[in-house]
Scaffold this active site. Sequence first.
Site, PDB file in Angstrom:
ATOM      1  CE  LYS A  43      19.257 -12.312  -3.614  1.00  0.00           C
ATOM      2  NZ  LYS A  43      18.432 -11.303  -4.296  1.00  0.00           N
ATOM      3  NE  ARG A  78      13.460  -6.173  -7.658  1.00  0.00           N
ATOM      4  CZ  ARG A  78      14.324  -7.111  -7.983  1.00  0.00           C
ATOM      5  NH1 ARG A  78      15.548  -6.763  -8.312  1.00  0.00           N
ATOM      6  NH2 ARG A  78      13.984  -8.381  -7.976  1.00  0.00           N
ATOM      7  NE  ARG A  82      17.296 -17.184 -13.502  1.00  0.00           N
ATOM      8  CZ  ARG A  82      16.878 -16.078 -12.893  1.00  0.00           C
ATOM      9  NH1 ARG A  82      16.396 -16.131 -11.673  1.00  0.00           N
ATOM     10  NH2 ARG A  82      16.954 -14.924 -13.491  1.00  0.00           N
ATOM     11  NE  ARG A 104      19.830 -11.987 -13.869  1.00  0.00           N
ATOM     12  CZ  ARG A 104      19.983 -13.243 -13.446  1.00  0.00           C
ATOM     13  NH1 ARG A 104      20.536 -14.146 -14.235  1.00  0.00           N
ATOM     14  NH2 ARG A 104      19.602 -13.585 -12.242  1.00  0.00           N
ATOM     15  NE  ARG A 157      21.563 -18.985  -9.954  1.00  0.00           N
ATOM     16  CZ  ARG A 157      20.998 -17.827  -9.700  1.00  0.00           C
ATOM     17  NH1 ARG A 157      20.998 -17.352  -8.471  1.00  0.00           N
ATOM     18  NH2 ARG A 157      20.460 -17.116 -10.667  1.00  0.00           N
TER      19      ARG A 157
END
Length: 259
Positions: free
Chosen positions: A55, A131, A203, A214, A170
């Site tokens: 995204k 969501r 992160r 998650r 990432r």
Amino acid sequence: MEAAQRELDNLKGMVGDLASKIEQLEKSTKSTLPSGRTPSQELRMILIGPPGAGKGTQAPNIVNKYNVCHLATGDMLRSEVGKKSDLGVEAKKIMDAGGLVSDEIVVGMIKNQLETNEKCKLGFILDGFPRTVTQAEKLDGMLESKKQTIDHAVELRIADQLLISRITGRLIHPASGRSYHKEFNPPKKSMTDDATGEPLIQRSDDNVEALRKRLNTYHQQTSPVVDYYRNQNKHRPIDASQSPKLVWENLSAIFATNK
């Protein structure tokens, strides 16, 4: 004398015709918006996908090509709190007390952006909302009051195991949300954002155990939302395991139906 008068009248008529044509051209130019699309061809979409599906890579491409705004709920909350708007003050009270910001506040923030943000004139990408089905219904209700509707609910689909390998490499640019990958999409200079030269971060929750949790939460929340938009014939699945270039080609083909 008569001949001169006729020539003058003829010239005045030509000037009048020219002025009329100029006025028509100006009107047609004003009705065409910066992207070359007219108001009836706005792009209103939801971008659905687990963390690491791409995204953060595709949203800026959509923004740049279609001149729409990118509305991420976290960014909106921080912005409203920072501006100390009525919605921001209300949200801060709830967050300071350890509570979750209500759907009504988030939908109110989206509505405010659509009405006040110049970048939203041609449409929007919603990222991170809705969501739940309840949130989707409230979003639809708000848009209906503005005689608008969601065009596409694009879902970037990818296997969990591939996601885990993607995310553990990432890199994020905190200020813009731009994302890179050490292996698949590295920055030009190691650990440095291509556009600003600012440092990139990894992160703290980008580890395997945290990611599995998650992803489980994401699947539990998202399946009913996907069904909601599928029932409205607005669900557009894309295989996000492909290269970013191929994913973009798939997105472009979907958006071509708005023309």
